[in-house]
Design a protein around this motif. Structure first.
Motif, PDB file in Angstrom:
ATOM      1  N   ARG A   5       0.854  -1.187   0.000  1.00  0.00           N
ATOM      2  CA  ARG A   5       0.000   0.000   0.000  1.00  0.00           C
ATOM      3  C   ARG A   5       0.888   1.235   0.000  1.00  0.00           C
ATOM      4  NH1 ARG A   5      -4.833  -1.752   3.837  1.00  0.00           N
ATOM      5  NH2 ARG A   5      -5.990  -2.814   2.244  1.00  0.00           N
ATOM      6  N   GLU A   6       0.454   2.225  -0.750  1.00  0.00           N
ATOM      7  CA  GLU A   6       1.258   3.429  -0.887  1.00  0.00           C
ATOM      8  C   GLU A   6       0.911   4.483   0.160  1.00  0.00           C
ATOM      9  OE1 GLU A   6       0.719   4.656  -4.899  1.00  0.00           O
ATOM     10  OE2 GLU A   6       1.437   2.754  -5.695  1.00  0.00           O
ATOM     11  N   PHE A   7       0.060   4.133   1.122  1.00  0.00           N
ATOM     12  CA  PHE A   7      -0.316   5.099   2.141  1.00  0.00           C
ATOM     13  C   PHE A   7      -0.645   4.366   3.436  1.00  0.00           C
ATOM     14  CE2 PHE A   7      -4.217   3.684   0.254  1.00  0.00           C
ATOM     15  CZ  PHE A   7      -5.151   3.703   1.263  1.00  0.00           C
ATOM     16  N   ASN A   8      -0.634   5.108   4.517  1.00  0.00           N
ATOM     17  CA  ASN A   8      -0.993   4.581   5.821  1.00  0.00           C
ATOM     18  C   ASN A   8      -2.514   4.667   5.947  1.00  0.00           C
ATOM     19  OD1 ASN A   8      -1.777   4.570   8.591  1.00  0.00           O
ATOM     20  ND2 ASN A   8       0.329   5.045   9.181  1.00  0.00           N
ATOM     21  N   GLU A   9      -3.182   3.534   5.932  1.00  0.00           N
ATOM     22  CA  GLU A   9      -4.651   3.527   5.910  1.00  0.00           C
ATOM     23  C   GLU A   9      -5.253   4.192   7.150  1.00  0.00           C
ATOM     24  OE1 GLU A   9      -8.140   0.219   5.915  1.00  0.00           O
ATOM     25  OE2 GLU A   9      -6.633   0.000   4.325  1.00  0.00           O
ATOM     26  N   GLN A  10      -4.692   3.940   8.319  1.00  0.00           N
ATOM     27  CA  GLN A  10      -5.243   4.546   9.543  1.00  0.00           C
ATOM     28  C   GLN A  10      -5.137   6.061   9.495  1.00  0.00           C
ATOM     29  OE1 GLN A  10      -7.388   2.215  10.919  1.00  0.00           O
ATOM     30  NE2 GLN A  10      -7.133   3.682  12.547  1.00  0.00           N
ATOM     31  N   GLU A  11      -4.001   6.547   9.030  1.00  0.00           N
ATOM     32  CA  GLU A  11      -3.811   7.998   8.921  1.00  0.00           C
ATOM     33  C   GLU A  11      -4.768   8.577   7.879  1.00  0.00           C
ATOM     34  OE1 GLU A  11      -2.716  11.617   9.912  1.00  0.00           O
ATOM     35  OE2 GLU A  11      -1.978   9.853  10.973  1.00  0.00           O
ATOM     36  N   SER A  43      -6.686   4.381  -5.585  1.00  0.00           N
ATOM     37  CA  SER A  43      -6.131   3.822  -4.345  1.00  0.00           C
ATOM     38  C   SER A  43      -7.218   3.664  -3.287  1.00  0.00           C
ATOM     39  CB  SER A  43      -5.020   4.705  -3.795  1.00  0.00           C
ATOM     40  OG  SER A  43      -3.909   4.695  -4.634  1.00  0.00           O
ATOM     41  N   LEU A  44      -8.095   4.665  -3.233  1.00  0.00           N
ATOM     42  CA  LEU A  44      -9.201   4.591  -2.277  1.00  0.00           C
ATOM     43  C   LEU A  44     -10.109   3.407  -2.596  1.00  0.00           C
ATOM     44  CD1 LEU A  44     -10.947   5.691   0.047  1.00  0.00           C
ATOM     45  CD2 LEU A  44     -12.038   7.193  -1.612  1.00  0.00           C
ATOM     46  N   TYR A  45     -10.515   3.297  -3.841  1.00  0.00           N
ATOM     47  CA  TYR A  45     -11.416   2.208  -4.239  1.00  0.00           C
ATOM     48  C   TYR A  45     -10.768   0.845  -4.059  1.00  0.00           C
ATOM     49  CZ  TYR A  45     -14.793   5.510  -6.159  1.00  0.00           C
ATOM     50  OH  TYR A  45     -15.717   6.502  -6.301  1.00  0.00           O
ATOM     51  N   ASN A  46      -9.476   0.743  -4.362  1.00  0.00           N
ATOM     52  CA  ASN A  46      -8.780  -0.545  -4.261  1.00  0.00           C
ATOM     53  C   ASN A  46      -8.522  -0.971  -2.816  1.00  0.00           C
ATOM     54  OD1 ASN A  46      -8.674  -0.904  -7.037  1.00  0.00           O
ATOM     55  ND2 ASN A  46      -6.694   0.128  -7.220  1.00  0.00           N
ATOM     56  N   SER A  47      -8.329  -0.010  -1.927  1.00  0.00           N
ATOM     57  CA  SER A  47      -7.966  -0.367  -0.555  1.00  0.00           C
ATOM     58  C   SER A  47      -9.153  -0.359   0.404  1.00  0.00           C
ATOM     59  CB  SER A  47      -6.889   0.566  -0.030  1.00  0.00           C
ATOM     60  OG  SER A  47      -7.370   1.891  -0.007  1.00  0.00           O
ATOM     61  N   ILE A  48     -10.022   0.612   0.269  1.00  0.00           N
ATOM     62  CA  ILE A  48     -11.118   0.776   1.228  1.00  0.00           C
ATOM     63  C   ILE A  48     -12.467   0.526   0.575  1.00  0.00           C
ATOM     64  CG2 ILE A  48     -12.299   2.418   2.752  1.00  0.00           C
ATOM     65  CD1 ILE A  48      -9.524   3.718   3.206  1.00  0.00           C
ATOM     66  N   GLY A  49     -12.659   1.044  -0.605  1.00  0.00           N
ATOM     67  CA  GLY A  49     -13.936   0.914  -1.292  1.00  0.00           C
ATOM     68  C   GLY A  49     -14.481   2.288  -1.643  1.00  0.00           C
ATOM     69  N   ASP A  50     -15.762   2.382  -1.700  1.00  0.00           N
ATOM     70  CA  ASP A  50     -16.399   3.638  -2.088  1.00  0.00           C
ATOM     71  C   ASP A  50     -16.550   4.590  -0.896  1.00  0.00           C
ATOM     72  OD1 ASP A  50     -18.482   2.545  -0.604  1.00  0.00           O
ATOM     73  OD2 ASP A  50     -19.758   2.168  -2.328  1.00  0.00           O
ATOM     74  N   LYS A  51     -17.171   5.720  -1.137  1.00  0.00           N
ATOM     75  CA  LYS A  51     -17.365   6.745  -0.110  1.00  0.00           C
ATOM     76  C   LYS A  51     -18.113   6.187   1.097  1.00  0.00           C
ATOM     77  CE  LYS A  51     -19.832  11.133   0.475  1.00  0.00           C
ATOM     78  NZ  LYS A  51     -20.588  12.183  -0.206  1.00  0.00           N
TER      79      LYS A  51
END
Length: 192
Positions: A5-11, A43-51
């Motif tokens: 992952r290219e970002f810290n998901e919690q942050e 990245s948002l859609y791939n890691s977390i999903g939609d809004k």
């Protein structure tokens, strides 16, 4: 080989939560969210999903963190009644002095009536808060800090419902003195 992952998901979730706090669920655009999270939409859609999935994660994170803090703060109080008073005063301080106030109450008014996933998270949070308060009230009764005739469930309901009313009152009137007086009255009623 899996991509890191290219970002810290919690942050990123914390940053998104700030956007939802300021703009609400309906007012927050995907662009607002991805800009704040410093990621692109794929990245948002791939890691977390939609809004909506992001919002669910934000609310879940918020309620879990708030409950941890409430329990930790209650465990540090010298007496059960002092823990209840601290809980009330912390709520007043959040309403009056926090830039973001209570995300759970804000979300209840904006989204929960029509969103079963959010409603379930907020109901669980309310149940946990109610249980914490009821346990403290029972202990305060046992230590003779609260009248033993008082019903812990009703007192817990009364306290929790007061917070919602104070939040609404402060939005409408911006009168900190009024909120502080109501809190003082509630504390006096509980400890008689």
């Amino acid at each position: 080989m899996a991509r890191n992952r290219e970002f810290n998901e919690q942050e990123a979730i914390k940053r998104a939560m700030d956007v939802f706090w300021k703009k609400g669920y309906n007012g927050a655009s995907m662009r607002d969210l991805t800009d704040a999270m410093q990621i692109n939409s794929s990245s948002l859609y791939n890691s977390i999903g939609d809004k909506h999935k992001l919002f669910v994660k934000c609310i879940q994170n918020y309620t879990e963190e708030r409950m941890k803090e409430a329990k930790a703060h209650a465990s540090q109080a010298k007496t059960p009644l002092k823990a209840i008073v601290n809980f009330i005063q912390d709520s007043v301080n959040t309403i009056l002095y926090s830039n973001n106030s209570c995300l759970a109450i804000k979300t209840t008014f904006e989204v929960a009536a029509n969103d079963s996933a959010i409603q379930a998270i907020l109901k669980s949070d309310a149940d946990k808060t109610h249980s914490l308060l009821a346990e403290l009230i029972i202990k305060a009764r046992e230590q003779k800090e609260i009248d033993s005739e008082e019903d812990p469930e009703t007192i817990a309901d009364f306290i929790m419902n007061a917070f919602t009313g104070w939040y609404e009152s402060y939005i409408l009137y911006q009168n900190p003195v009024k909120i502080k007086k109501m809190a003082k009255y509630l504390i006096t009623r509980i400890s008689q």
